[in-house]
Design a protein around this motif. Structure first.
Motif, short mmCIF file in Angstrom:
data_model
loop_
_atom_site.label_atom_id
_atom_site.label_comp_id
_atom_site.label_asym_id
_atom_site.label_seq_id
_atom_site.Cartn_x
_atom_site.Cartn_y
_atom_site.Cartn_z
N ALA A 94 24.77 59.08 18.73
CA ALA A 94 24.60 57.73 18.93
C ALA A 94 25.15 56.72 17.87
O ALA A 94 25.34 55.46 17.91
CB ALA A 94 23.24 56.96 18.98
N GLY A 95 25.90 57.19 16.80
CA GLY A 95 26.79 56.80 15.81
C GLY A 95 25.91 56.02 14.90
O GLY A 95 26.26 55.12 14.18
N ASP A 96 24.45 56.21 14.89
CA ASP A 96 23.70 55.71 13.82
C ASP A 96 24.22 55.83 12.41
O ASP A 96 24.53 57.17 12.17
CB ASP A 96 22.10 55.94 13.92
CG ASP A 96 21.47 55.78 15.27
OD1 ASP A 96 22.26 55.11 16.04
OD2 ASP A 96 20.52 56.30 15.39
N SER A 97 23.54 54.97 11.44
CA SER A 97 24.17 55.00 10.13
C SER A 97 23.17 55.67 9.26
O SER A 97 23.00 56.05 8.15
CB SER A 97 24.55 53.88 9.44
OG SER A 97 23.62 52.75 9.54
N GLU A 98 21.65 55.64 9.73
CA GLU A 98 20.68 56.28 9.25
C GLU A 98 19.73 57.04 10.35
O GLU A 98 19.63 56.61 11.37
CB GLU A 98 19.84 55.32 8.31
CG GLU A 98 19.14 54.06 9.03
CD GLU A 98 18.45 53.27 8.05
OE1 GLU A 98 18.18 53.42 6.86
OE2 GLU A 98 17.81 52.39 8.79
N HIS A 99 19.07 57.77 9.69
CA HIS A 99 17.96 58.58 10.39
C HIS A 99 16.59 58.82 9.57
O HIS A 99 16.58 58.07 8.53
CB HIS A 99 18.81 59.90 10.72
CG HIS A 99 17.87 60.80 11.73
ND1 HIS A 99 17.38 60.48 12.76
CD2 HIS A 99 17.88 62.14 11.66
CE1 HIS A 99 16.96 61.63 13.56
NE2 HIS A 99 16.95 62.41 12.81
N ARG A 119 13.79 57.10 5.16
CA ARG A 119 14.96 56.83 5.73
C ARG A 119 15.95 57.76 4.83
O ARG A 119 16.02 57.75 3.68
CB ARG A 119 15.32 55.32 5.56
CG ARG A 119 14.26 54.42 5.71
CD ARG A 119 14.62 53.08 5.81
NE ARG A 119 15.33 52.54 7.03
CZ ARG A 119 14.48 51.90 8.18
NH1 ARG A 119 13.25 52.08 7.83
NH2 ARG A 119 14.92 51.91 9.29
N VAL A 120 16.85 58.24 5.77
CA VAL A 120 17.93 59.32 5.35
C VAL A 120 19.33 58.59 5.60
O VAL A 120 19.38 58.55 6.97
CB VAL A 120 17.69 60.53 5.69
CG1 VAL A 120 18.76 61.50 5.34
CG2 VAL A 120 16.20 60.79 5.34
N PRO A 121 20.41 58.62 5.10
CA PRO A 121 21.56 58.19 5.43
C PRO A 121 22.23 59.38 6.23
O PRO A 121 21.88 60.55 6.02
CB PRO A 121 22.31 57.99 4.22
CG PRO A 121 21.96 58.79 2.92
CD PRO A 121 20.47 58.80 3.51
N ILE A 122 22.99 58.97 7.51
CA ILE A 122 23.83 60.07 8.14
C ILE A 122 25.14 59.78 7.46
O ILE A 122 25.97 58.96 7.51
CB ILE A 122 23.78 59.57 9.58
CG1 ILE A 122 22.34 59.75 10.12
CG2 ILE A 122 24.74 60.39 10.27
CD1 ILE A 122 22.38 59.44 11.54
N SER A 148 12.41 61.58 13.12
CA SER A 148 13.05 60.55 13.54
C SER A 148 12.56 59.25 13.17
O SER A 148 11.33 59.38 12.41
CB SER A 148 13.37 60.14 15.10
OG SER A 148 12.24 59.88 15.68
N LEU A 149 13.07 58.12 12.84
CA LEU A 149 12.63 56.86 12.72
C LEU A 149 11.94 56.16 13.87
O LEU A 149 12.67 55.52 14.67
CB LEU A 149 13.78 55.97 12.15
CG LEU A 149 14.50 56.42 10.59
CD1 LEU A 149 15.37 55.35 10.45
CD2 LEU A 149 13.08 56.29 9.65
#
Ligand code: GAR
Length: 196
Positions: free
Chosen positions: A128-133, A154-157, A111-112
């Motif tokens: 959580a609806g995050d745009s990145e992980h 960082r990795v896009p979701i 995780s970040l």
């Protein structure tokens, strides 16, 4: 060379990425792969690479962490590591154990950080609806998934991600991040690595 012990519980893909990075002019070499599970797939991968392996099963200790750690310490101390890398090691360590390797134990967490300490990080980020992980390598302190952050990727979701698809995308970055952080750390460089 700095001596690196790697603790695993499972498939050991991060362990493999670390071991395979420690060649040529790298300042460190692997000295031990240690697992709490004799079935961990990483044990064979380590042995195939000529790395000494050891197993200390946590189950007979029935939750007595101190007794488990006393056994874990034996092969670890024999190997005389300068650096200890947790790589998918799924047991929580006590403050007493951690203090023995203060400032020289690293962990990779999917995780970040400081977001999503603990388990099921990929599902929680999607939920959580995050745009990145992503993933983090940090120095291990007594608090779980805490301690100074030494690198993050960082990795896009994506909209159609499942926890599994996201975990696979993050894992590919773990395999880039951890070796890069370890190499710098072995050189005494703690400035954070930020990927991509
Ligand atoms: C990796 O994704 C690692 O970040 C995670 O377990 C996986 C192990 O894979 N670690 C944790 O969740 C630590 N709490 P691997 O055995 O193939 O390296």
């Amino acid at each position: 060379h700095k001596r690196v012990a790697i603790l695993i519980s499972g498939g050991g893909s991060n362990m493999v990425s670390l071991v395979d990075s420690m060649t040529k002019d790298h300042p460190a070499r692997p000295c031990l792969v240690l697992s709490n599970d004799a079935q961990a797939g990483g044990l064979k991968k380590a042995a195939d690479r000529g790395i000494p392996t050891a197993v200390v099963d946590h189950r007979p200790f029935k939750g007595d962490r101190s007794a488990f750690e006393a056994e874990l310490l034996k092969p670890l101390q024999e190997a005389q590591p300068d650096i200890v890398c947790l790589a998918g090691f799924m047991r929580v360590l006590t403050a007493d154990f951690v203090s023995r390797f203060q400032g020289r134990m690293l962990n990779i967490h999917p995780s970040l950080l400081p977001k999503y300490k603990g388990l099921n990080t990929h599902a929680r980020a999607i939920q959580a609806g995050d745009s990145e992980h992503g993933c983090s390598v940090h120095e291990v302190t007594a608090a779980l998934d805490d301690g100074p952050i030494l690198g993050q990727a960082r990795v896009p979701i994506q909209a159609d991600d499942t926890p599994e698809s996201l975990a696979a995308r993050v894992l590919a970055w773990e395999h880039k991040l951890y070796p890069e952080v370890l190499r710098r750390f072995a050189e005494g460089n703690r400035s954070p690595v930020l990927l991509p």
